[in-house]
Design an enzyme around this catalytic site. Structure first.
Site, PDB file in Angstrom:
ATOM      1  N   LEU A   1     -36.959 -63.526 -13.061  1.00  0.00           N
ATOM      2  CA  LEU A   1     -37.313 -62.107 -13.162  1.00  0.00           C
ATOM      3  C   LEU A   1     -36.115 -61.315 -12.650  1.00  0.00           C
ATOM      4  O   LEU A   1     -35.630 -61.571 -11.534  1.00  0.00           O
ATOM      5  CB  LEU A   1     -38.550 -61.828 -12.314  1.00  0.00           C
ATOM      6  CG  LEU A   1     -39.361 -60.561 -12.608  1.00  0.00           C
ATOM      7  CD1 LEU A   1     -39.930 -60.592 -14.026  1.00  0.00           C
ATOM      8  CD2 LEU A   1     -40.498 -60.427 -11.600  1.00  0.00           C
TER       9      LEU A   1
ATOM     10  N   ASP B   1     -28.937 -36.292 -18.215  1.00  0.00           N
ATOM     11  CA  ASP B   1     -29.186 -37.719 -18.046  1.00  0.00           C
ATOM     12  C   ASP B   1     -27.992 -38.285 -17.276  1.00  0.00           C
ATOM     13  O   ASP B   1     -26.870 -37.792 -17.427  1.00  0.00           O
ATOM     14  CB  ASP B   1     -29.298 -38.383 -19.418  1.00  0.00           C
ATOM     15  CG  ASP B   1     -29.300 -39.891 -19.322  1.00  0.00           C
ATOM     16  OD1 ASP B   1     -30.148 -40.436 -18.615  1.00  0.00           O
ATOM     17  OD2 ASP B   1     -28.413 -40.509 -19.950  1.00  0.00           O
TER      18      ASP B   1
ATOM     19  N   GLU C   1     -29.953 -61.998 -19.446  1.00  0.00           N
ATOM     20  CA  GLU C   1     -29.598 -60.696 -20.026  1.00  0.00           C
ATOM     21  C   GLU C   1     -28.866 -60.780 -21.358  1.00  0.00           C
ATOM     22  O   GLU C   1     -28.676 -59.761 -22.016  1.00  0.00           O
ATOM     23  CB  GLU C   1     -28.701 -59.920 -19.040  1.00  0.00           C
ATOM     24  CG  GLU C   1     -29.400 -59.412 -17.788  1.00  0.00           C
ATOM     25  CD  GLU C   1     -30.185 -58.121 -18.032  1.00  0.00           C
ATOM     26  OE1 GLU C   1     -30.536 -57.855 -19.203  1.00  0.00           O
ATOM     27  OE2 GLU C   1     -30.438 -57.399 -17.068  1.00  0.00           O
TER      28      GLU C   1
END
Length: 732
Positions: free
Chosen positions: A501, A422, A455
Site C-alpha cells: 500500500l 492549483d 507505481e
C-alpha cells in the site's frame, strides 16, 4: 443537439440582430442563437430531429437577410468592403452636381444660370438614380417596415423618401400652380445617401481591421509541404497530407502541420503560437506545431495531426468562437437597442407634430426636424461598441499565446477578486523528484523497489518521480499484480507476494496502519514543503519517500503582482496542511485549501462563490476540469492540447504564469474601451437628438440640416470602431 456557424449578410444594425435572434430562437427545436454584429456570424444550436438547418436558413432569408458562404472567413468581408466602396464612389460622383447646385442656390454664387424647372429636373433624375444605386438599403428598410420591425435602414429610408417626396410635391406645385416661393430638397436626400454610404464603407473598413489579428493567424497556415515518399521529395498541398506521412522542413521554412521529429535538430520559433520570442530547441522525439518557423536545422517530421485537428486550426476556431460569443455587458446594449428605433421614430414624429401643429412652423421646417431626428440617431454605434473591442482584444491575446474562448471570460478575468491556483503543475514545475528515502529497517533500496514496482502502472506525476529514481539507481522492477488506484489516497498492488500500500497518511489511517515511527520525519519533511508517501508492506508501515516539486521561478512574482492588483490569492491542493502551509508561506499566499480531493475542488470553488466572490481558477486543465468548469473564469496552463482547449475559458498556450497578469491587463484594457465606446454612443445619441429636434432653435437659431445629421451619424459609428482599434496600443 447540433451546432452550426453561418454568415448572415445585410445586417445593418443591432435591431437586425435582435429581430433575427428573436424569430429564430422562437422556432421549435432551436436552443440558442448568437450573432456578432461586427462579423455577421451566427452560432446556432438546435435539435436536428425537430428542425432542419434549411428551415432555419429559410426563416432568416424570409426576414430579408442573406446566407453567405463560410469557407473563407475573410472573403465575404473583403467582398462586402469592395461593394460598399463602389457604392459610395458612385453615389458621390453622381451626387456632386446636386451638391454644387445646392451650394450655388444657398449662397447665390451664380455659377449656373439654370431655371428652377431645369435645376429641379436634373436634381430629380440624379436623386432617383442614386436611390436606385442604394436600392438594397430601401429594400431592407421596406421589408422591415412591412413586418413592423424597423431598423436603421428603415429610418434612413423614411427620412430620404420624405425629402424626396416633398421635393416632388413642391416641384409639381411650382409647375402646376406657378408657386415659386418654395424650394426643393432633393439635395438633402442625395447628401444623406452620400454620407450614409461613406459611413458604411468606412465602418466596413474599420470592422475589417478589427479582425486583422485573426487574419494573421489564418495566413500563417502554409499552402504546401515537401513530402518524402519512397526516398523522393514531392511538393504537395498541405490539405493532401495524411497522418503518418513524412515531411521535410528546411531552415527558414514554416512547419506545415503538427508532428513528431524523427530526424534532425533545430531551433524553432514558436512566437506565432505561444507569443514567446525566444526560439525553442527541438530534437528527436519532440513535437513541432504547424505555423511555427524552423530556424536553423533540417527536420524530418512524422505527421500526427492534419486539417482541423492541428493546433493552429484549433486556435483559429477558438478565437472565432470568442468573436461569436457575447459578454454579459452586451445584454445592456442589446436591451437598449431593442427599444431604440421605435423610440427614435416616436420622437421624430412627435417633434414634427409639435413644430407643425402646436408651434405653427412651416411644413418644410417641421419636415427638416423629422428627417434630422431619424437620420442622426444611430443604433449601429451601440451595436459596434462591444463586439469590436472584444474582436481586437481576443485577436491581440491570440498573438501573445492567450486564447480567450468567450466574451464572458474576457470580461470577468479582470473583475475576478479571488484567484485560486492549483499547486502541482501550476505553481510548481510539475516535475517532482525523490529527495529522501527512509526505511524502517534500513533497507531503502527495497522500499524504492517495491514503491517503483507498484507505481510503474500509474500515470500520476509522483509515480513518475519514483519510477525515474529507480531507473537512475539501477533498481530492478518486479511485476505488480492486482493494481488499484485509490482516488485521493494512493495505490495498492501485490508485489513479490506482498500486499503493498503506497500513499498518504489518510490512506494509512483508513487501513488502520500505524505510522508513528515516521511521525518526526514526516513532520520535518512536510514543513519543508515536501510531499511524503508512506509505504506499507502487509499492513506494516515500512518506509517513506519524500518527493519535492520545485516552485516555478516566476510564481513568486506573479503572486506578488496579483496581490498588488487587489486580488485575493488562494492555493488549492490535495497535499496535507503542513505541505500546503509551507508552500503558501514561501509564495506569500495567505490562504490555502489543503487535503482537497480532485472531485471536491469544484465544491470548494462553489463555497467561495456563495460568499459573493468572483472566482478565477488556474489549473492544468486535466485533474482540475470540474473546478475550472465551476469557476467564473477557468484559466488553463497548457500547450493547446485537446483537453486544455475543451476545459478552460482562457488557455495560456505558452504555459507561462506571467500570462495571467497579461490576461487581466488585457481584460481591463478591453472593458475600459467598451465603457468608453458605450459612453460615446449614449452621449452622441443624446446630444444629437437634442439638436435634431430643434430644442435649441429658439436659443441658438440653429436647425440641424439632415445632410449634416447623416454625416454625424456615419462618423459616430466609425469613431467607435477606431476607438476600439486604439486597443492595439495597449502595453501589457
Amino acid at each position: 443537439m447540433v451546432s452550426r456557424e453561418i454568415k448572415i449578410g445585410k445586417i445593418d444594425c443591432t435591431s437586425c440582430i435582435q429581430k433575427i435572434e428573436k424569430v429564430v430562437s422562437s422556432m421549435k427545436g432551436v436552443s440558442s442563437i448568437s450573432i456578432n454584429f461586427a462579423t455577421g456570424k451566427a452560432f446556432i444550436s438546435f435539435n436536428s430531429e425537430e428542425v432542419r438547418l434549411e428551415e432555419i436558413l429559410s426563416k432568416i432569408k424570409d426576414l430579408g437577410y442573406t446566407i453567405e458562404e463560410n469557407s473563407d472567413i475573410f472573403s465575404s468581408v473583403d467582398k462586402e468592403i469592395k461593394g460598399l466602396r463602389n457604392r459610395f464612389f458612385a453615389t458621390l460622383i453622381l451626387g456632386m452636381p446636386v451638391i454644387v447646385m445646392a451650394v450655388n442656390g444657398l449662397f447665390n454664387l451664380s455659377l449656373f444660370n439654370l431655371s428652377f424647372f431645369t435645376s429641379a429636373v436634373i436634381q430629380f433624375v440624379i436623386a432617383t438614380v442614386i436611390m436606385v444605386i442604394n436600392k438594397d438599403l430601401y429594400m431592407t428598410g421596406l421589408k422591415n417596415l412591412i413586418k413592423r420591425n424597423p431598423n436603421m435602414d428603415s429610418l434612413i429610408e423614411i427620412g430620404t423618401v420624405a425629402a424626396y417626396g416633398y421635393s416632388i410635391f413642391i416641384f409639381l406645385s411650382v409647375v402646376l400652380f406657378k408657386n415659386i416661393t418654395q424650394s426643393v430638397y432633393f439635395e438633402s436626400a442625395v447628401m444623406i445617401l452620400i454620407f450614409v454610404s461613406l459611413g458604411k464603407y468606412l465602418e466596413g473598413v474599420a470592422k475589417g481591421k478589427t479582425s486583422d489579428s485573426l487574419r494573421k493567424l489564418v495566413n500563417l497556415k502554409p499552402k504546401e509541404a515537401l513530402l518524402i515518399l519512397n526516398n523522393t521529395e514531392k511538393m504537395i498541398l498541405v490539405e493532401d497530407i495524411k497522418i503518418g506521412d513524412i515531411v521535410l522542413i528546411k531552415p527558414g521554412e514554416i512547419i506545415p502541420v503538427d508532428g513528431v521529429i524523427i530526424e534532425g535538430f533545430s531551433a524553432v520559433d514558436e512566437k506565432a503560437i505561444t507569443g514567446e520570442s525566444s526560439p525553442v530547441e527541438k530534437t528527436l522525439g519532440d513535437l513541432v506545431v504547424g505555423a511555427t518557423l524552423n530556424k536553423t536545422g533540417v527536420l524530418m517530421v512524422k505527421v500526427s495531426r492534419v486539417g482541423s485537428e492541428t493546433t493552429i486550426s484549433k486556435i483559429i476556431k477558438t478565437v472565432e468562437g470568442a468573436l461569436n460569443s457575447k459578454a454579459p455587458i452586451q445584454l445592456l446594449a442589446d436591451k437598449v437597442s431593442f427599444y431604440f428605433i421605435p423610440t427614435i421614430f416616436s420622437i421624430a414624429l412627435l417633434s414634427f407634430l409639435v413644430w407643425f401643429l402646436l408651434i405653427g412652423e412651416s411644413l418644410s421646417f417641421s419636415l427638416t426636424v423629422f428627417i434630422a431626428v431619424l437620420i442622426i440617431s444611430c443604433p449601429c454605434t451601440l451595436g459596434l461598441a462591444i463586439p469590436t473591442a472584444i474582436m481586437v482584444g481576443t485577436g491581440m491575446g491570440a498573438e501573445r499565446g492567450i486564447l480567450v474562448k468567450n466574451g464572458k471570460a474576457l470580461e470577468l478575468a479582470n473583475k475576478a477578486n479571488v484567484i485560486v491556483f492549483d499547486k502541482t503543475g501550476t505553481l510548481t514545475e510539475g516535475k517532482p523528484k525523490i529527495n529522501e528515502i527512509i526505511s524502517l529497517n534500513g533497507k531503502e533500496k527495497q522500499v524504492l523497489q517495491l514503491a517503483a514496482s507498484t507505481e510503474k502502472n500509474s500515470e500520476h506525476p509522483l509515480a513518475e518521480a519514483i519510477v525515474n529514481k529507480a531507473k537512475e539507481d539501477g533498481v530492478e522492477l518486479i511485476k505488480a499484480d492486482k493494481f488499484e488506484a485509490i482516488p485521493g489516497g494512493g495505490i495498492s498492488a501485490i508485489v513479490d507476494n506482498k500486499f503493498v500500500l503506497l500513499g498518504n497518511q489518510r490512506l494509512m489511517l483508513k487501513n488502520n496502519i500505524d505510522t508513528s515511527f515516521f511521525d518526526k520525519d514526516i513532520i520535518r519533511l512536510e514543513e519543508g514543503g515536501n510531499t511524503v508517501m508512506i509505504l506499507s508492506i502487509d499492513g506494516i508501515a515500512s518506509g517513506i519517500l519524500s518527493v519535492a516539486d520545485s516552485l516555478k521561478e516566476n510564481s513568486f512574482d506573479v503572486v506578488d503582482k496579483l496581490k498588488k492588483l487587489g486580488k485575493e490569492v488562494i492555493m488549492i491542493t490535495g497535499d496535507n496542511k503542513r505541505v500546503a502551509e509551507s508552500v503558501s508561506n514561501k509564495l506569500g499566499i495567505s490562504g490555502f485549501l489543503a487535503e482537497v480531493l480532485p472531485q471536491e475542488k469544484a465544491e470548494r470553488i462553489k463555497e467561495l462563490q456563495k460568499d459573493g466572490k468572483i472566482v478565477c481558477m488556474v489549473g492544468d486543465g486535466i485533474n482540475d476540469a470540474p473546478a475550472l468548469a465551476q469557476s467564473d473564469v477557468g484559466i488553463v496552463l497548457g500547450s493547446g492540447t485537446d483537453i486544455a482547449i475543451e476545459t478552460g475559458d482562457i488557455i495560456l498556450i505558452n504555459d507561462n504564469l506571467d500570462s495571467i497578469i497579461n490576461t487581466i491587463n488585457l481584460s481591463r484594457g478591453v472593458f475600459n474601451k467598451i465603457k468608453q465606446n458605450l459612453f460615446l454612443a449614449f452621449f452622441y445619441n443624446c446630444i444629437g437628438i437634442i439638436f435634431a429636434t430643434g430644442s435649441l432653435y429658439s436659443v441658438t437659431g440653429w436647425l440641424l440640416n439632415p445632410a449634416f445629421a447623416a454625416m454625424a451619424m456615419a462618423f459616430s459609428s466609425v469613431s467607435v470602431v477606431l476607438n476600439s482599434l486604439l486597443l492595439k496600443r495597449l502595453k501589457y
